[in-house]
Design an enzyme around this catalytic site. Structure first.
Site, short mmCIF file in Angstrom:
data_model
loop_
_atom_site.label_atom_id
_atom_site.label_comp_id
_atom_site.label_asym_id
_atom_site.label_seq_id
_atom_site.Cartn_x
_atom_site.Cartn_y
_atom_site.Cartn_z
N TYR A 166 0.70 -1.32 0.06
CA TYR A 166 0.06 -0.25 -0.19
C TYR A 166 0.96 1.27 -0.14
O TYR A 166 0.74 2.61 -0.74
CB TYR A 166 -1.12 0.11 1.00
CG TYR A 166 -2.08 -0.83 0.34
CD1 TYR A 166 -3.23 -0.73 0.01
CD2 TYR A 166 -2.44 -2.43 1.61
CE1 TYR A 166 -4.05 -1.42 0.42
CE2 TYR A 166 -3.50 -3.12 1.83
CZ TYR A 166 -4.38 -2.47 0.66
OH TYR A 166 -5.01 -3.69 0.44
N ASN A 201 -13.56 -7.09 0.79
CA ASN A 201 -14.26 -6.62 -0.33
C ASN A 201 -13.86 -7.99 -1.88
O ASN A 201 -13.41 -7.14 -2.49
CB ASN A 201 -14.31 -5.42 -1.02
CG ASN A 201 -12.65 -4.90 -0.68
OD1 ASN A 201 -11.45 -5.33 -0.67
ND2 ASN A 201 -12.29 -3.36 -1.40
N HIS A 238 -7.77 -7.46 -4.60
CA HIS A 238 -7.28 -5.82 -4.39
C HIS A 238 -6.93 -6.69 -5.99
O HIS A 238 -6.77 -6.77 -6.71
CB HIS A 238 -6.43 -5.90 -4.17
CG HIS A 238 -4.81 -4.96 -4.50
ND1 HIS A 238 -4.95 -3.70 -4.05
CD2 HIS A 238 -3.94 -4.91 -5.63
CE1 HIS A 238 -4.70 -2.89 -4.67
NE2 HIS A 238 -3.18 -3.44 -5.84
N GLU A 253 3.27 -2.13 -8.73
CA GLU A 253 3.11 -3.40 -8.04
C GLU A 253 3.69 -5.03 -7.97
O GLU A 253 4.04 -5.23 -6.81
CB GLU A 253 1.12 -3.68 -7.57
CG GLU A 253 0.32 -1.94 -6.67
CD GLU A 253 -0.27 -2.44 -7.12
OE1 GLU A 253 -1.23 -1.33 -6.09
OE2 GLU A 253 -1.16 -3.38 -7.42
P1 GDP Z 1 -9.91 0.36 -4.55
O1 GDP Z 1 -8.84 0.17 -5.42
O2 GDP Z 1 -10.68 -0.30 -5.37
O3 GDP Z 1 -9.41 -1.56 -3.55
O4 GDP Z 1 -9.87 0.72 -3.76
P2 GDP Z 1 -8.60 1.62 -3.14
O5 GDP Z 1 -7.26 1.86 -3.73
O6 GDP Z 1 -8.88 3.47 -2.56
O7 GDP Z 1 -8.63 1.34 -1.03
C1 GDP Z 1 -8.13 0.12 -0.83
C2 GDP Z 1 -8.20 -0.03 -0.29
O8 GDP Z 1 -8.58 0.33 1.61
C3 GDP Z 1 -9.92 -0.61 0.10
O9 GDP Z 1 -10.44 -1.59 -0.28
C4 GDP Z 1 -10.29 -0.82 1.56
O10 GDP Z 1 -10.56 -2.15 2.21
C5 GDP Z 1 -9.85 0.42 1.87
N1 GDP Z 1 -10.55 2.18 1.58
C6 GDP Z 1 -10.91 2.70 0.15
N2 GDP Z 1 -11.29 3.46 1.14
C7 GDP Z 1 -11.99 3.57 2.35
C8 GDP Z 1 -12.99 4.06 2.93
O11 GDP Z 1 -14.16 5.01 2.45
N3 GDP Z 1 -13.29 3.40 3.72
C9 GDP Z 1 -12.88 2.90 4.45
N4 GDP Z 1 -13.15 2.12 5.58
N5 GDP Z 1 -11.99 2.00 3.92
C10 GDP Z 1 -11.50 2.17 2.74
MG MG Z 2 -6.66 0.46 -5.28
#
Ligand code: GDP
Ligand code: MG
Length: 204
Positions: free
Chosen positions: A55, A159, A162, A173
């Site tokens: 991350y 969810n 990734h 990555e």
């Molecule tokens: P992804 O690419 O759709 O998985 O989303 P992101 O890269 O924005 O975020 C990575 C991970 O961070 C997500 O899979 C979630 O586990 C967490 N996450 C992202 N946005 C949120 C949020 O608004 N609230 C919370 N609690 N977790 C989040």
């Molecule tokens: Mg992401």
């Protein structure tokens, strides 16, 4: 020379809940049937350090800020106030929770290749929060978590997947999860139908 569009690559990780829900086959099937080519796959139990690297090394402070901002907007949309003073603090808390989640058990890491691999995988995967992911997507069809419940329980949203957010994220990555020798160069027979310019190999 510019790389041909059919060579675009993306990283997908089936997170520990996906493995525990026995969804490996179902998930692989969805990326496979659209026409993407699997060029690397392995199981691993990530350490916390590995998860943080995934991350933080890729996204840095900009990602923490962005994910924190998204989280604040999600609170505000529901008429709630974020419990964090800054987006950065919220982003750090999300990263810590994500690292705990990712390192809680075996995951399946994969590299998929094909035209628009990054966007295609994101489309098939669905948006981040399963409740609002479209029907027909992996997150929309196969699980049920919400920010409301994960925030209440102070954990990461479950969810299943990734998937790299864009091409540059994917290129950063992939080497975190795969050695060069674990990435396979080969021709898949279906590429002839998907990408061949003349389609001159069908008729006898
Ligand atoms: P992804 O690419 O759709 O998985 O989303 P992101 O890269 O924005 O975020 C990575 C991970 O961070 C997500 O899979 C979630 O586990 C967490 N996450 C992202 N946005 C949120 C949020 O608004 N609230 C919370 N609690 N977790 C989040
Ligand atoms: Mg992401």
């Amino acid at each position: 020379m510019e790389q041909h569009p059919s060579k675009e690559r993306t990283l997908v990780i089936i997170k520990p809940d996906g493995v525990q829900r026995s969804l490996i086959g179902e998930i692989v099937k969805r990326y496979e049937r659209v026409g993407l080519k699997l060029i690397g796959i392995k199981m691993a139990i990530p350490t916390r350090e590995m998860a943080i690297k995934h991350y933080y090394e890729v996204g840095g402070d900009a990602w923490l800020e962005e994910v924190g901002r998204k989280a604040r907007e999600n609170y505000e949309k529901k008429g709630l106030q974020s419990p964090f003073a800054t987006n950065m603090e919220n982003g750090k808390a999300i990263m810590e929770a994500n690292a705990k989640y990712l390192s809680s058990g075996p995951v399946v890491a994969m590299i998929w290749q094909g035209n628009q691999a990054v966007a295609l995988v994101r489309k098939i995967t669905g948006s981040t929060e399963p409740l609002s992911s479209d029907v027909g997507t992996i997150r929309g069809d196969l699980t049920l978590d919400t920010y409301q419940m994960s925030d209440l329980d102070q954990r990461s949203i479950r969810n299943l997947i990734h998937a790299s957010g864009n091409v540059s994220e994917a290129e950063k990555e992939i080497p975190i999860w795969f050695e060069k020798a674990e990435i396979l160069n080969y021709t898949h027979l279906q590429e002839k139908i998907l990408y061949d310019v003349n389609l001159d190999g069908i008729l006898e």
